[in-house]
Design a protein around this motif. Structure first.
Motif, PDB file in Angstrom:
ATOM      1  N   HIS A  39       0.815  -1.222   0.000  1.00 53.88           N
ATOM      2  CA  HIS A  39       0.000   0.000   0.000  1.00 53.88           C
ATOM      3  C   HIS A  39       0.850   1.274   0.000  1.00 53.88           C
ATOM      4  N   LEU A  40       2.086   1.171   0.487  1.00 52.10           N
ATOM      5  CA  LEU A  40       2.954   2.350   0.509  1.00 52.10           C
ATOM      6  C   LEU A  40       3.264   2.859  -0.898  1.00 52.10           C
ATOM      7  N   PHE A  41       3.113   1.993  -1.890  1.00 49.42           N
ATOM      8  CA  PHE A  41       3.523   2.326  -3.256  1.00 49.42           C
ATOM      9  C   PHE A  41       2.356   2.642  -4.175  1.00 49.42           C
ATOM     10  N   LEU A  42       1.161   2.726  -3.606  1.00 49.43           N
ATOM     11  CA  LEU A  42      -0.016   2.979  -4.421  1.00 49.43           C
ATOM     12  C   LEU A  42      -0.495   4.418  -4.256  1.00 49.43           C
ATOM     13  N   PRO A  43      -0.933   5.057  -5.343  1.00 49.31           N
ATOM     14  CA  PRO A  43      -1.451   6.429  -5.246  1.00 49.31           C
ATOM     15  C   PRO A  43      -2.810   6.436  -4.554  1.00 49.31           C
ATOM     16  N   SER A  44      -3.263   7.603  -4.197  1.00 55.16           N
ATOM     17  CA  SER A  44      -4.539   7.716  -3.486  1.00 55.16           C
ATOM     18  C   SER A  44      -5.725   7.340  -4.361  1.00 55.16           C
ATOM     19  N   THR A  45      -5.568   7.432  -5.679  1.00 56.51           N
ATOM     20  CA  THR A  45      -6.621   7.000  -6.601  1.00 56.51           C
ATOM     21  C   THR A  45      -6.132   5.816  -7.415  1.00 56.51           C
ATOM     22  N   LEU A  46      -6.858   4.710  -7.325  1.00 56.21           N
ATOM     23  CA  LEU A  46      -6.594   3.525  -8.132  1.00 56.21           C
ATOM     24  C   LEU A  46      -7.700   3.401  -9.176  1.00 56.21           C
ATOM     25  N   TRP A  47      -7.373   2.745 -10.271  1.00 53.77           N
ATOM     26  CA  TRP A  47      -8.356   2.515 -11.334  1.00 53.77           C
ATOM     27  C   TRP A  47      -8.619   1.028 -11.423  1.00 53.77           C
ATOM     28  N   LEU A  48      -9.846   0.638 -11.092  1.00 51.61           N
ATOM     29  CA  LEU A  48     -10.213  -0.771 -11.006  1.00 51.61           C
ATOM     30  C   LEU A  48     -11.104  -1.156 -12.184  1.00 51.61           C
ATOM     31  N   ARG A 115      24.573  -7.520  -8.232  1.00 56.62           N
ATOM     32  CA  ARG A 115      24.173  -6.226  -8.760  1.00 56.62           C
ATOM     33  C   ARG A 115      23.009  -6.409  -9.743  1.00 56.62           C
ATOM     34  N   LEU A 116      21.956  -5.607  -9.549  1.00 55.89           N
ATOM     35  CA  LEU A 116      20.732  -5.733 -10.325  1.00 55.89           C
ATOM     36  C   LEU A 116      20.389  -4.434 -11.036  1.00 55.89           C
ATOM     37  N   LEU A 117      19.892  -4.541 -12.266  1.00 60.11           N
ATOM     38  CA  LEU A 117      19.311  -3.406 -12.979  1.00 60.11           C
ATOM     39  C   LEU A 117      17.843  -3.718 -13.223  1.00 60.11           C
ATOM     40  N   GLU A 118      16.975  -2.812 -12.779  1.00 59.97           N
ATOM     41  CA  GLU A 118      15.544  -2.954 -13.040  1.00 59.97           C
ATOM     42  C   GLU A 118      15.123  -1.935 -14.097  1.00 59.97           C
ATOM     43  N   ILE A 119      14.398  -2.419 -15.102  1.00 58.68           N
ATOM     44  CA  ILE A 119      13.871  -1.556 -16.153  1.00 58.68           C
ATOM     45  C   ILE A 119      12.382  -1.351 -15.884  1.00 58.68           C
ATOM     46  N   GLY A 120      11.989  -0.129 -15.586  1.00 58.84           N
ATOM     47  CA  GLY A 120      10.585   0.171 -15.300  1.00 58.84           C
ATOM     48  C   GLY A 120      10.327   0.288 -13.811  1.00 58.84           C
ATOM     49  N   THR A 121      10.708   1.407 -13.222  1.00 51.96           N
ATOM     50  CA  THR A 121      10.526   1.608 -11.780  1.00 51.96           C
ATOM     51  C   THR A 121       9.054   1.579 -11.399  1.00 51.96           C
ATOM     52  N   GLY A 122       8.222   2.235 -12.230  1.00 52.59           N
ATOM     53  CA  GLY A 122       6.783   2.255 -11.956  1.00 52.59           C
ATOM     54  C   GLY A 122       6.486   2.819 -10.581  1.00 52.59           C
ATOM     55  N   THR A 123       5.739   2.074  -9.776  1.00 59.77           N
ATOM     56  CA  THR A 123       5.388   2.532  -8.429  1.00 59.77           C
ATOM     57  C   THR A 123       6.563   2.470  -7.472  1.00 59.77           C
ATOM     58  N   GLY A 124       7.600   1.679  -7.803  1.00 60.23           N
ATOM     59  CA  GLY A 124       8.738   1.495  -6.908  1.00 60.23           C
ATOM     60  C   GLY A 124       8.650   0.235  -6.068  1.00 60.23           C
ATOM     61  N   PHE A 125       7.503  -0.458  -6.125  1.00 60.43           N
ATOM     62  CA  PHE A 125       7.297  -1.632  -5.278  1.00 60.43           C
ATOM     63  C   PHE A 125       8.306  -2.736  -5.582  1.00 60.43           C
ATOM     64  N   GLU A 153      10.262   7.514  -5.698  1.00 63.82           N
ATOM     65  CA  GLU A 153      11.293   7.874  -4.721  1.00 63.82           C
ATOM     66  C   GLU A 153      10.673   8.203  -3.373  1.00 63.82           C
ATOM     67  N   GLN A 154       9.542   8.890  -3.370  1.00 63.64           N
ATOM     68  CA  GLN A 154       8.858   9.181  -2.102  1.00 63.64           C
ATOM     69  C   GLN A 154       8.420   7.891  -1.414  1.00 63.64           C
ATOM     70  N   ALA A 155       7.841   6.965  -2.187  1.00 64.71           N
ATOM     71  CA  ALA A 155       7.385   5.700  -1.608  1.00 64.71           C
ATOM     72  C   ALA A 155       8.560   4.872  -1.110  1.00 64.71           C
ATOM     73  N   LEU A 156       9.647   4.883  -1.847  1.00 65.81           N
ATOM     74  CA  LEU A 156      10.827   4.129  -1.427  1.00 65.81           C
ATOM     75  C   LEU A 156      11.383   4.667  -0.117  1.00 65.81           C
TER      76      LEU A 156
END
Length: 382
Positions: A39-48, A115-125, A153-156
């Motif tokens: 939940h820390l990585f989700l915005p206040s509005t989700l689209w379901l 060492r890891l590289l992630e492509i697509g940070t998205g929400t940061g989760f 970055e804020q969620a992280l």
């Protein structure tokens, strides 16, 4: 209903993931999911999903119970829409289905300190989970969208995980922190970018959702070989948004259909539903063997009950296959352009049948450098 307590919600989510996997979530990943609350990585509005093929907003302030239930269900959640030039809104970022995240992390393997590289940070989760598993100092994450980077970055920070995050096109990898023991993508690709092949070490792994113009399905799990190539199998899961750098802006009616065209006409005994229906194995095989070809269904076509349109993403060729609404022994075919797309699809499907209809898990890809890009060879495992 009262708001769920995170520990209880995460426990319920772990049960849902285990049901999808058909086995308990590995202990290390259970610990990661408890340490990194979704939940820390989700915005206040989700689209379901609204059950009608579209989406409806779920605002945390107005519907807190519904928002929390969504946050800890094993479902993907759309978190951002982008407006197209024609005014349509399309999903442009999402929180991946947690069981899919776990599957990909299981495929990634590895150990702390790599060492890891992630492509697509998205929400940061996912970046937070990688940081927990491998150490934040060993994780670099990229996203092309600056707004997503800021929110991630804020969620992280809120989660206590601080990997290195950059706003950059993931197609180029991230050379300053290379080489990597593994590269994992949270967007799909149609070709493995050459920088990924160059920036992962021999013996390292590339895990990325796969996409063809025909069918968006599957995940490539490939290992870098000593000769600089990479080879691996396609796993039967994964349907992600295509990497922006590989998206093609081609529309059938805008770019391909013109007055005065004289297509070649013929008939076929191959049902269009055999190659563009519910058989994902057939669709994936066709997609890999007819590169750049995509399809769409039309139930309002002039002169046909139902029409399957085919086109290529270079806007050079199109085809159509018509069902007359009465009989299914033959179908009318029209083809126009440099490529005879339906003929290519028929050949690919015939090969698929001759190979005893291989499932996606029998498909292997060998990736090698070619010029400024990469070449992909499709092979069948026993």
């Amino acid at each position: 209903m009262s708001r769920p307590v995170p520990d209880e919600a995460i426990g319920a989510l772990l049960e849902q993931i285990a049901e999808q996997l058909g086995a308990p979530v590995p202990a290390q990943l259970r610990a990661a999911l408890r340490a990194v609350p979704r939940h820390l990585f989700l915005p206040s509005t989700l689209w379901l999903r609204d059950g009608k093929g579209g989406y409806e907003a779920c605002d945390r302030a107005r519907e807190p119970d519904r928002w929390w239930r969504a946050a800890y269900r094993d479902v993907p959640l759309v978190t951002q829409f982008t407006e197209l030039p024609d005014g349509d809104l399309v999903p442009s970022s999402s929180a991946s289905m947690p069981s899919m995240v776990v599957r990909m992390l299981m495929a990634l393997g590895g150990r702390r300190g790599q060492r890891l590289l992630e492509i697509g940070t998205g929400t940061g989760f996912n970046a937070a989970l990688l940081s927990y598993l491998f150490g934040a100092e060993n994780v670099t994450s990229l996203d092309v969208d600056p707004g997503l980077i800021r929110r991630a970055e804020q969620a992280l920070r809120a989660s206590g995980q601080r990997p290195e995050v950059h706003c950059a096109d993931g197609a180029g990898g991230w050379r300053p922190a290379a080489p990597y023991d593994a590269i994992i993508a949270t967007c799909s690709v149609r070709t493995v970018p050459l920088p990924w092949l160059e920036q992962v070490v021999a013996g390292g792994r590339i895990v990325t959702p796969w996409d063809t113009a025909w069918c968006n399905y599957g995940t490539l799990v490939a290992t870098k070989q000593a000769d600089g190539t990479a080879e691996g199998a396609l796993a039967p899961y994964g349907s992600f948004m295509l990497m922006r750098a590989q998206q093609a802006d081609v529309e059938l009616h805008r770019d391909l259909l013109r007055d005065g065209q004289h297509p070649e006409r013929s008939t076929t005994r191959l049902s269009p539903w055999s190659v563009a229906g519910n058989d994902l194995d057939a669709q994936m095989y066709v997609g890999l063997h007819v590169p750049g070809a995509w399809h769409s269904w039309d139930t309002e076509a002039e002169g046909a009950h139902t029409r399957l349109w085919l086109a290529d993403d270079q806007a050079t060729s199109w085809a159509s296959v018509d069902y007359d609404g009465r009989q299914t022994s033959t179908f009318a075919v029209a083809q126009y352009g440099a490529r005879k797309l339906w003929d290519e699809v028929v050949r690919a499907y015939d090969q698929y049948v001759a190979a005893d209809r291989p499932g996606i898990d029998r498909l292997r890809l060998r990736v090698s450098a070619e010029g400024r890009g990469t070449r992909h060879e499709v092979r069948l495992s026993a």
